[in-house]
Design a protein around this motif. Structure first.
Motif, PDB file in Angstrom:
ATOM      1  N   SER A  49       0.806  -1.223   0.000  1.00 59.10           N
ATOM      2  CA  SER A  49       0.000   0.000   0.000  1.00 59.10           C
ATOM      3  C   SER A  49       0.837   1.271   0.000  1.00 59.10           C
ATOM      4  CB  SER A  49      -0.951   0.003   1.202  1.00 59.10           C
ATOM      5  OG  SER A  49      -0.215  -0.128   2.407  1.00 59.10           O
ATOM      6  N   VAL A  50       1.827   1.370   0.859  1.00 53.50           N
ATOM      7  CA  VAL A  50       2.687   2.553   0.932  1.00 53.50           C
ATOM      8  C   VAL A  50       4.023   2.291   0.253  1.00 53.50           C
ATOM      9  CG1 VAL A  50       3.896   4.153   2.465  1.00 53.50           C
ATOM     10  CG2 VAL A  50       1.596   3.368   3.048  1.00 53.50           C
ATOM     11  N   ALA A  51       4.629   1.150   0.552  1.00 54.10           N
ATOM     12  CA  ALA A  51       5.937   0.834  -0.023  1.00 54.10           C
ATOM     13  C   ALA A  51       5.879   0.719  -1.540  1.00 54.10           C
ATOM     14  CB  ALA A  51       6.462  -0.465   0.581  1.00 54.10           C
ATOM     15  N   GLY A  52       4.761   0.234  -2.063  1.00 55.88           N
ATOM     16  CA  GLY A  52       4.614   0.133  -3.515  1.00 55.88           C
ATOM     17  C   GLY A  52       4.626   1.494  -4.189  1.00 55.88           C
ATOM     18  N   GLU A  53       3.989   2.475  -3.535  1.00 51.62           N
ATOM     19  CA  GLU A  53       4.003   3.837  -4.072  1.00 51.62           C
ATOM     20  C   GLU A  53       5.423   4.410  -4.025  1.00 51.62           C
ATOM     21  OE1 GLU A  53       1.561   5.226  -5.496  1.00 51.62           O
ATOM     22  OE2 GLU A  53      -0.320   4.450  -4.660  1.00 51.62           O
ATOM     23  N   ALA A  54       6.138   4.114  -2.930  1.00 50.18           N
ATOM     24  CA  ALA A  54       7.504   4.624  -2.804  1.00 50.18           C
ATOM     25  C   ALA A  54       8.423   4.014  -3.854  1.00 50.18           C
ATOM     26  CB  ALA A  54       8.037   4.335  -1.401  1.00 50.18           C
ATOM     27  N   SER A  55       8.309   2.708  -4.081  1.00 51.02           N
ATOM     28  CA  SER A  55       9.172   2.051  -5.066  1.00 51.02           C
ATOM     29  C   SER A  55       8.842   2.491  -6.486  1.00 51.02           C
ATOM     30  CB  SER A  55       9.046   0.530  -4.949  1.00 51.02           C
ATOM     31  OG  SER A  55       7.712   0.120  -5.216  1.00 51.02           O
ATOM     32  N   ALA A  56       7.579   2.869  -6.729  1.00 47.90           N
ATOM     33  CA  ALA A  56       7.179   3.331  -8.055  1.00 47.90           C
ATOM     34  C   ALA A  56       7.473   4.818  -8.262  1.00 47.90           C
ATOM     35  CB  ALA A  56       5.694   3.071  -8.288  1.00 47.90           C
ATOM     36  N   GLY A  57       7.861   5.518  -7.189  1.00 48.14           N
ATOM     37  CA  GLY A  57       8.178   6.935  -7.285  1.00 48.14           C
ATOM     38  C   GLY A  57       6.975   7.849  -7.301  1.00 48.14           C
ATOM     39  N   THR A  58       5.802   7.342  -6.879  1.00 49.55           N
ATOM     40  CA  THR A  58       4.576   8.154  -6.915  1.00 49.55           C
ATOM     41  C   THR A  58       4.157   8.665  -5.540  1.00 49.55           C
ATOM     42  OG1 THR A  58       3.261   6.118  -6.745  1.00 49.55           O
ATOM     43  CG2 THR A  58       3.694   6.971  -8.959  1.00 49.55           C
ATOM     44  N   LEU A  59       4.826   8.210  -4.484  1.00 48.74           N
ATOM     45  CA  LEU A  59       4.410   8.598  -3.143  1.00 48.74           C
ATOM     46  C   LEU A  59       4.576  10.097  -2.912  1.00 48.74           C
ATOM     47  CD1 LEU A  59       3.373   7.736  -0.403  1.00 48.74           C
ATOM     48  CD2 LEU A  59       5.717   7.192   0.269  1.00 48.74           C
ATOM     49  N   ARG A  60       5.688  10.651  -3.387  1.00 51.38           N
ATOM     50  CA  ARG A  60       5.932  12.082  -3.187  1.00 51.38           C
ATOM     51  C   ARG A  60       4.875  12.925  -3.868  1.00 51.38           C
ATOM     52  NH1 ARG A  60      11.636  14.212  -5.169  1.00 51.38           N
ATOM     53  NH2 ARG A  60      10.764  13.425  -7.124  1.00 51.38           N
ATOM     54  N   TYR A  61       4.385  12.487  -5.028  1.00 45.07           N
ATOM     55  CA  TYR A  61       3.364  13.253  -5.754  1.00 45.07           C
ATOM     56  C   TYR A  61       2.015  13.167  -5.058  1.00 45.07           C
ATOM     57  CZ  TYR A  61       6.966  13.262  -9.328  1.00 45.07           C
ATOM     58  OH  TYR A  61       8.153  13.430  -9.993  1.00 45.07           O
ATOM     59  N   LEU A  62       1.736  12.034  -4.424  1.00 44.48           N
ATOM     60  CA  LEU A  62       0.490  11.919  -3.673  1.00 44.48           C
ATOM     61  C   LEU A  62       0.469  12.875  -2.485  1.00 44.48           C
ATOM     62  CD1 LEU A  62      -0.100   8.049  -3.574  1.00 44.48           C
ATOM     63  CD2 LEU A  62      -1.466   9.749  -4.791  1.00 44.48           C
ATOM     64  N   LEU A  63       1.645  13.116  -1.901  1.00 42.95           N
ATOM     65  CA  LEU A  63       1.713  13.984  -0.729  1.00 42.95           C
ATOM     66  C   LEU A  63       1.598  15.461  -1.077  1.00 42.95           C
ATOM     67  CD1 LEU A  63       4.507  12.160   1.295  1.00 42.95           C
ATOM     68  CD2 LEU A  63       2.038  12.110   1.660  1.00 42.95           C
ATOM     69  N   VAL A  64       1.665  15.782  -2.369  1.00 43.35           N
ATOM     70  CA  VAL A  64       1.476  17.168  -2.790  1.00 43.35           C
ATOM     71  C   VAL A  64       0.024  17.588  -2.600  1.00 43.35           C
ATOM     72  CG1 VAL A  64       1.608  18.763  -4.750  1.00 43.35           C
ATOM     73  CG2 VAL A  64       3.404  17.054  -4.392  1.00 43.35           C
ATOM     74  N   ALA A  65      -0.904  16.626  -2.649  1.00 45.56           N
ATOM     75  CA  ALA A  65      -2.328  16.933  -2.499  1.00 45.56           C
ATOM     76  C   ALA A  65      -2.611  17.506  -1.116  1.00 45.56           C
ATOM     77  CB  ALA A  65      -3.156  15.666  -2.720  1.00 45.56           C
ATOM     78  N   SER A  99       4.551  -1.662   5.752  1.00 46.53           N
ATOM     79  CA  SER A  99       4.687  -0.964   4.472  1.00 46.53           C
ATOM     80  C   SER A  99       5.298   0.417   4.628  1.00 46.53           C
ATOM     81  CB  SER A  99       3.317  -0.850   3.796  1.00 46.53           C
ATOM     82  OG  SER A  99       3.433  -0.354   2.482  1.00 46.53           O
ATOM     83  N   THR A 100       5.161   1.018   5.819  1.00 52.13           N
ATOM     84  CA  THR A 100       5.746   2.345   6.041  1.00 52.13           C
ATOM     85  C   THR A 100       7.226   2.277   6.398  1.00 52.13           C
ATOM     86  OG1 THR A 100       5.158   2.369   8.396  1.00 52.13           O
ATOM     87  CG2 THR A 100       3.531   3.232   6.845  1.00 52.13           C
ATOM     88  N   LEU A 101       7.757   1.076   6.599  1.00 49.28           N
ATOM     89  CA  LEU A 101       9.134   0.927   7.055  1.00 49.28           C
ATOM     90  C   LEU A 101      10.146   0.821   5.929  1.00 49.28           C
ATOM     91  CD1 LEU A 101       8.591  -1.645   9.971  1.00 49.28           C
ATOM     92  CD2 LEU A 101       8.764   0.850  10.135  1.00 49.28           C
ATOM     93  N   THR A 102       9.670   0.616   4.703  1.00 42.68           N
ATOM     94  CA  THR A 102      10.592   0.379   3.601  1.00 42.68           C
ATOM     95  C   THR A 102      10.085   1.042   2.334  1.00 42.68           C
ATOM     96  OG1 THR A 102      11.608  -1.368   2.235  1.00 42.68           O
ATOM     97  CG2 THR A 102       9.418  -1.800   3.114  1.00 42.68           C
ATOM     98  N   ASP A 103      10.992   1.223   1.371  1.00 46.57           N
ATOM     99  CA  ASP A 103      10.620   1.765   0.065  1.00 46.57           C
ATOM    100  C   ASP A 103      10.471   0.662  -0.983  1.00 46.57           C
ATOM    101  OD1 ASP A 103      10.655   4.334   1.047  1.00 46.57           O
ATOM    102  OD2 ASP A 103      12.742   4.701   0.471  1.00 46.57           O
ATOM    103  N   SER A 104      10.567  -0.571  -0.560  1.00 39.22           N
ATOM    104  CA  SER A 104      10.446  -1.695  -1.488  1.00 39.22           C
ATOM    105  C   SER A 104       9.121  -2.408  -1.265  1.00 39.22           C
ATOM    106  CB  SER A 104      11.608  -2.678  -1.293  1.00 39.22           C
ATOM    107  OG  SER A 104      11.401  -3.859  -2.048  1.00 39.22           O
ATOM    108  N   GLY A 105       8.258  -2.404  -2.280  1.00 41.43           N
ATOM    109  CA  GLY A 105       6.972  -3.074  -2.153  1.00 41.43           C
ATOM    110  C   GLY A 105       7.119  -4.572  -1.972  1.00 41.43           C
ATOM    111  N   ILE A 106       8.059  -5.190  -2.700  1.00 35.49           N
ATOM    112  CA  ILE A 106       8.265  -6.632  -2.596  1.00 35.49           C
ATOM    113  C   ILE A 106       8.743  -7.000  -1.192  1.00 35.49           C
ATOM    114  CG2 ILE A 106       9.644  -8.564  -3.445  1.00 35.49           C
ATOM    115  CD1 ILE A 106       9.648  -7.265  -6.178  1.00 35.49           C
ATOM    116  N   ALA A 107       9.671  -6.203  -0.645  1.00 38.47           N
ATOM    117  CA  ALA A 107      10.172  -6.475   0.700  1.00 38.47           C
ATOM    118  C   ALA A 107       9.058  -6.351   1.732  1.00 38.47           C
ATOM    119  CB  ALA A 107      11.314  -5.517   1.032  1.00 38.47           C
ATOM    120  N   ALA A 108       8.208  -5.348   1.578  1.00 40.17           N
ATOM    121  CA  ALA A 108       7.107  -5.154   2.526  1.00 40.17           C
ATOM    122  C   ALA A 108       6.114  -6.310   2.455  1.00 40.17           C
ATOM    123  CB  ALA A 108       6.402  -3.834   2.240  1.00 40.17           C
ATOM    124  N   MET A 109       5.786  -6.749   1.238  1.00 41.96           N
ATOM    125  CA  MET A 109       4.866  -7.869   1.092  1.00 41.96           C
ATOM    126  C   MET A 109       5.453  -9.140   1.694  1.00 41.96           C
ATOM    127  SD  MET A 109       3.120  -7.344  -2.667  1.00 41.96           S
ATOM    128  CE  MET A 109       4.617  -6.922  -3.564  1.00 41.96           C
TER     129      MET A 109
END
Length: 291
Positions: free
Chosen positions: A107-123, A205-215
């Motif tokens: 949920s969170v780590a996947g966004e970070a690994s895809a590089g989209t988390l920072r853009y979501l936080l602009v909202a 999921s908030t502890l890492t930037d890797s979605g695979i590692a979090a899963m």
């Protein structure tokens, strides 16, 4: 026309942040439920009851089943509605939580690994509302996954076996309509049983930037806790492990219904949700987002 009819009606103005939050939640639900891997997970979950029903049908030839196997399997041949209870008993310990672990961990780590988390936080919604939207989407998936299993089992059971009155665990008989209602309540109870684990997966999921590692870590925690819950020598900690009361939903098939174990389960899930939800919030709101 009277003066009252000409007076304009004031419409309450919805705060912009609320609109952003609702839009964010809708977006999260849409993205979550349209991903191919999520649809694949739901497809696998839907296939499990069908495979169980076909296996029972082939083994028994539609006649009375034996007494072995998972809970409620022996009653399936006499009433296809029991396939719902059997399928939920089979999927809850492993398949359902693993699917939830994949979604929550990503949920969170996947966004970070895809590089989209920072853009979501602009909202304008902010980090807290984003995290709540993420958690809400995971909870919706818990309910959707459970209903997929239940509906698939109901359809397969009705096609493969006769349906009718339900014999409860207490030995009394209830009508098919009441049995169907209890099947729906059991599905809701199973979905509620995953609330605590979903919060734990969100925290991981908030502890890492890797979605695979979090899963992988979330599923690893699930397997570890399941093993601990099966060791008799550790019975002292069993009541505090999140999967310990998962199968308490079977008490909904008693007459009268036995609520104590289910109340303990819901209380434990609420505790896990509060603890790990707070930990996820503390981590996410103070985290330095660079990707």
């Amino acid at each position: 026309m009277s003066q009252a009819e000409l007076t304009p009606v004031s419409v309450p103005r919805v705060p912009p942040r609320t609109l952003w939050t609702l839009g964010l939640l809708r977006s999260e639900l849409t993205v979550t439920l349209r991903r191919w891997r999520i649809l694949a997970l739901l497809g696998v979950l839907a296939a499990v009851p069908v495979l169980v029903g076909v296996a029972v049908r082939i083994e028994t030839g539609g006649g009375p089943g034996g007494g072995g196997g998972p809970a409620f399997i022996s009653q399936v041949t006499g009433n296809g509605l029991f396939l719902v209870f059997a399928a939920l008993s089979v999927t809850l310990p492993v398949f359902l939580p693993m699917a939830v672990g994949v979604v929550a961990g990503d949920s969170v780590a996947g966004e970070a690994s895809a590089g989209t988390l920072r853009y979501l936080l602009v909202a304008p919604a902010g980090r807290t509302r984003l995290l709540l939207a993420k958690y809400a989407s995971v909870l919706v998936f818990c309910l959707a996954a459970t209903l997929v299993v239940a509906v698939s089992a109901l359809a397969a059971g009705a096609l493969l076996f006769p349906v009718g009155e339900v014999t409860t665990i207490s030995g009394t008989r209830i009508g098919f309509g009441e049995g169907l209602l209890r099947a729906g309540l059991i599905a809701l109870a199973v979905a509620a049983s995953l609330i605590g684990f979903a919060a734990l997966g969100l925290f991981v999921s908030t502890l890492t930037d890797s979605g695979i590692a979090a899963m992988a870590a979330t599923v690893g925690v699930l397997v570890t806790v399941q093993i601990l819950d099966s060791v008799p020598q550790l019975h002292g900690i069993h009541p505090y492990l999140f999967p310990h009361y998962w199968l308490s939903f079977t008490d909904l098939l008693r007459d009268p219904v036995y609520w104590d174990e289910m109340a303990r389960n819901l209380g434990l899930q609420a505790l896990y949700a509060a603890v790990f939800g707070s930990a996820a919030w503390a981590r996410f709101t103070t985290r330095d987002i660079t990707v």
